[in-house]
Design an enzyme around this catalytic site. Structure first.
Site, PDB file in Angstrom:
ATOM      1  N   HIS A 232       1.306  -1.720  -0.054  1.00  9.64           N
ATOM      2  CA  HIS A 232       0.029  -0.239   0.248  1.00  9.64           C
ATOM      3  C   HIS A 232       1.140   1.152   0.092  1.00  9.64           C
ATOM      4  O   HIS A 232       1.923   0.882   0.547  1.00  9.64           O
ATOM      5  CB  HIS A 232      -0.916  -0.315   0.913  1.00  9.64           C
ATOM      6  CG  HIS A 232      -0.343  -0.139   2.651  1.00  9.64           C
ATOM      7  ND1 HIS A 232      -0.259   1.426   2.998  1.00  9.64           N
ATOM      8  CD2 HIS A 232       0.044  -0.930   3.530  1.00  9.64           C
ATOM      9  CE1 HIS A 232       0.219   1.185   4.247  1.00  9.64           C
ATOM     10  NE2 HIS A 232       0.462  -0.236   4.502  1.00  9.64           N
TER      11      HIS A 232
ATOM     12  N   ASP B  37      -0.038   4.513   0.580  1.00 10.56           N
ATOM     13  CA  ASP B  37      -0.663   5.291   1.634  1.00 10.56           C
ATOM     14  C   ASP B  37       0.241   4.948   2.844  1.00 10.56           C
ATOM     15  O   ASP B  37       0.315   4.341   3.581  1.00 10.56           O
ATOM     16  CB  ASP B  37      -1.861   5.718   1.779  1.00 10.56           C
ATOM     17  CG  ASP B  37      -2.492   4.162   2.413  1.00 10.56           C
ATOM     18  OD1 ASP B  37      -2.361   2.801   2.106  1.00 10.56           O
ATOM     19  OD2 ASP B  37      -4.087   4.139   3.515  1.00 10.56           O
TER      20      ASP B  37
ATOM     21  N   HIS C 177       4.470   3.011  12.009  1.00 10.55           N
ATOM     22  CA  HIS C 177       3.183   4.578  12.806  1.00 10.55           C
ATOM     23  C   HIS C 177       3.684   5.577  13.825  1.00 10.55           C
ATOM     24  O   HIS C 177       2.763   6.307  14.030  1.00 10.55           O
ATOM     25  CB  HIS C 177       2.271   3.606  12.964  1.00 10.55           C
ATOM     26  CG  HIS C 177       1.379   2.571  12.386  1.00 10.55           C
ATOM     27  ND1 HIS C 177       0.258   2.209  12.526  1.00 10.55           N
ATOM     28  CD2 HIS C 177       1.870   2.319  11.491  1.00 10.55           C
ATOM     29  CE1 HIS C 177      -0.732   1.505  11.965  1.00 10.55           C
ATOM     30  NE2 HIS C 177       0.887   1.616  10.141  1.00 10.55           N
TER      31      HIS C 177
ATOM     32  N   GLU D 257      -5.347   1.710   2.785  1.00 14.70           N
ATOM     33  CA  GLU D 257      -4.489   0.516   3.624  1.00 14.70           C
ATOM     34  C   GLU D 257      -5.289   1.211   5.156  1.00 14.70           C
ATOM     35  O   GLU D 257      -5.615   0.497   6.770  1.00 14.70           O
ATOM     36  CB  GLU D 257      -3.626  -0.349   3.900  1.00 14.70           C
ATOM     37  CG  GLU D 257      -3.584  -1.646   4.484  1.00 14.70           C
ATOM     38  CD  GLU D 257      -2.943  -0.988   5.901  1.00 14.70           C
ATOM     39  OE1 GLU D 257      -3.220  -2.477   6.927  1.00 14.70           O
ATOM     40  OE2 GLU D 257      -2.376  -0.264   6.357  1.00 14.70           O
ATOM     41  N   GLU D 258      -4.405   2.072   5.786  1.00 14.81           N
ATOM     42  CA  GLU D 258      -3.775   2.793   7.024  1.00 14.81           C
ATOM     43  C   GLU D 258      -5.114   3.048   7.499  1.00 14.81           C
ATOM     44  O   GLU D 258      -5.690   3.647   8.707  1.00 14.81           O
ATOM     45  CB  GLU D 258      -2.879   4.412   6.908  1.00 14.81           C
ATOM     46  CG  GLU D 258      -2.014   3.369   6.201  1.00 14.81           C
ATOM     47  CD  GLU D 258      -1.180   2.217   7.913  1.00 14.81           C
ATOM     48  OE1 GLU D 258      -1.688   2.392   8.557  1.00 14.81           O
ATOM     49  OE2 GLU D 258       0.296   2.237   6.657  1.00 14.81           O
TER      50      GLU D 258
ATOM     51  N   ASP E 174       6.763   1.384   5.764  1.00 16.16           N
ATOM     52  CA  ASP E 174       5.627   0.952   5.993  1.00 16.16           C
ATOM     53  C   ASP E 174       4.324   1.752   4.990  1.00 16.16           C
ATOM     54  O   ASP E 174       4.448   2.895   5.643  1.00 16.16           O
ATOM     55  CB  ASP E 174       4.324   0.937   7.474  1.00 16.16           C
ATOM     56  CG  ASP E 174       3.103   0.737   7.158  1.00 16.16           C
ATOM     57  OD1 ASP E 174       2.495   0.080   6.158  1.00 16.16           O
ATOM     58  OD2 ASP E 174       2.692   1.223   8.483  1.00 16.16           O
TER      59      ASP E 174
HETATM   60 ZN   LIG Z   1       1.629  -1.117   6.338  1.00 14.00          ZN
END
Ligand SMILES: [Zn+2]
Length: 485
Positions: A110, A112, A449, A178-179, A147
């Protein structure tokens, strides 16, 4: 689709050393590609139309793959039950080798990212990619560096290493939401009525997890599921003086706290009857000291719950309050009773837990709670299933050997992930016989994150090699016994 039966084609064969050399040659352009993606602040927010940067990043990924010779790369959206996804990147490149039985491999990532702001404690601007030395490695700092923009450029590097000898039919799916987990793609893929060959494959590679540590080859074998719900308590028409009414008048926040306190027992284990436990998976043990350090658990604060750390992190439910409305912020507090309180609760589910059964168990438990005779209101906001790999699967075992070989080690480790990727369950529902391999560059130091997210260039190269070896093996270019010849 079908199982590969190709015997190695002598003049087209590659070996691990050649792939290692090829992925090394691509490393520089791969890093430049990653930097350009990190520079686009593609933070997904649930708004319509999607944020400008989401579209920009999608277009940048399409262009990047087209420039690399993936002429089928394009942007598209999916509409399901009246809702439209953010743009996805799709491509489909056929096997370049003779022989009709090449397997079909779907690669996913992903583009995003989570929100990030310098004032949250970043040492560098989160959307200005910044390289820093780390011993004899280099790390690239920036939101999404790991990520999951690392996943996109791993796939890019694999394509570049194999393209004219592509030994499999390769499908690319990169998503942009996705996030925030809007659930549209998950719902679409899990719907039995869906027939969409862009998502069908013999092997699905999800490059969105990571090794146990830098340099330790690891395949993620389980994911926990997730459920989100809100608990609301209303007790008074308005805020009233705590001296004049406190005592008999119930304070909504205290009622809420008493309801939430029933979700755990005195040891810290989840105390909701009916939630599944998966205790018997061969995860690598989790080192307690490292866990404490990574999580920043303060000295004198014990870890909670029972079972091994791996069981607690990967195989059992966890319940946490992640949002709260109630009393005024501390700095503006006054002596009043709180009339209304609301908490958002995040539940991590055991990999095999059916989310609907979890919802029922949580609902039943909370319906039985009447703190001081008050009935809290419970509303579910969403749920997603976890995942348990078939560790005997042919391609799963190939993946274990491929990653070990890329890291020049005898064997790979298996770990779980405490987090959730609901799309993996959807891929599984659509492709029940396919193996799903989860791996990537998101080792613990990547701090996904969190503030100061980064990716290791060594991991980036090694994971690109691992995936190239897996494709070469799946497509019959390298004998399935693996290793250098
Ligand atoms: Zn991810």
């Amino acid at each position: 689709m079908g199982q590969t039966t190709r015997t190695p084609v002598a003049d087209l064969d590659v070996d691990v050393d050649e792939l290692r050399q090829r992925t090394r040659q691509e490393a520089e352009s791969q890093r430049e590609a990653l930097k350009s993606l990190v520079g686009i602040a593609s933070v997904s927010r649930d708004v319509s139309p999607p944020p400008q940067e989401i579209g920009d990043c999608c277009d940048a990924v399409v262009q990047m793959f087209r420039d690399a010779g993936v002429s089928s790369a394009h942007r598209d959206t999916i509409t399901y039950q009246g809702r439209e996804t953010f743009p996805l990147v799709f491509a489909h490149e056929p096997c370049q080798l003779p022989g009709a039985n090449a397997p079909t491999v779907l690669i996913y990532s992903h583009y995003d990212v989570q929100p990030a702001a310098k004032q949250d404690g970043w040492d560098t601007e989160p959307f200005k990619p910044t390289e820093k030395p780390d011993g004899d490695d280099t790390r690239l700092y920036g939101r999404g560096a790991a990520d999951d923009k690392s996943g996109i450029v791993v796939h890019l590097g694999v394509w570049k290493a194999l393209q004219e000898r592509l030994p499999v039919n390769l499908k690319f799916v990169f998503e942009g939401e996705e996030e925030i987990g809007r659930g549209i793609l998950e719902g679409y893929l899990a719907d039995p009525a869906t027939e969409d060959d862009r998502f069908t494959a013999d092997l699905v590679i999800v490059a969105d997890t990571g090794n146990l540590a830098v340099g330790v080859p690891t395949v993620t074998s389980t994911l926990r599921g997730i459920a989100i719900f809100d608990v609301t308590v209303d007790t008074l028409g308005q805020s009233v003086h705590s001296g004049m009414y406190g005592g008999p008048a119930p304070d909504a926040f205290t009622v809420l706290v008493r309801a939430l306190a029933t979700l755990h027992d005195d040891r810290g284990d989840v105390a909701v009857p009916g939630l599944a436990h998966d205790d018997d998976f061969p995860w690598e043990p989790v080192d307690e000291q490292r866990f404490r350090t990574d999580a920043g658990v303060r000295d004198g604060v014990p870890l909670v719950g029972s079972g091994t750390l791996a069981q607690r992190l990967f195989g059992r439910p966890a319940i946490n309050v992640v949002g709260l409305d109630g009393p005024k912020p501390w700095a503006s507090s006054t002596n009043v009773l709180t009339p209304h309180a609301k908490a958002r609760i995040s539940v991590r589910l055991a990999p095999s837990q059916d989310p609907e059964q979890a919802r029922q168990a949580l609902q039943k438990h909370l319906d039985a709670q009447r703190p001081w005779g008050v009935t809290p209101k419970v509303e579910f906001a969403g749920a997603g299933a976890g995942y348990k790999a078939n560790t005997d699967g042919r391609y799963y075992r190939m993946a274990m050997r491929s990653i070990a070989s890329a890291y020049e080690q005898d064997e790979a480790k298996q770990t779980g992930q405490g987090g959730s990727i609901p799309l993996v369950d959807s891929f599984h529902k659509l492709n029940p016989d396919a193996d799903i391999v989860l791996w990537g560059c998101e080792e613990p130091k990547a701090r996904i994150h969190g503030t100061n997210e980064s990716v290791s260039y060594r991991e980036l190269s090694a994971m690109t090699l691992a995936e190239a070896i897996l494709l070469a093996t799946a497509g019959g270019l390298i004998p399935p016994t693996g290793g250098s010849r």
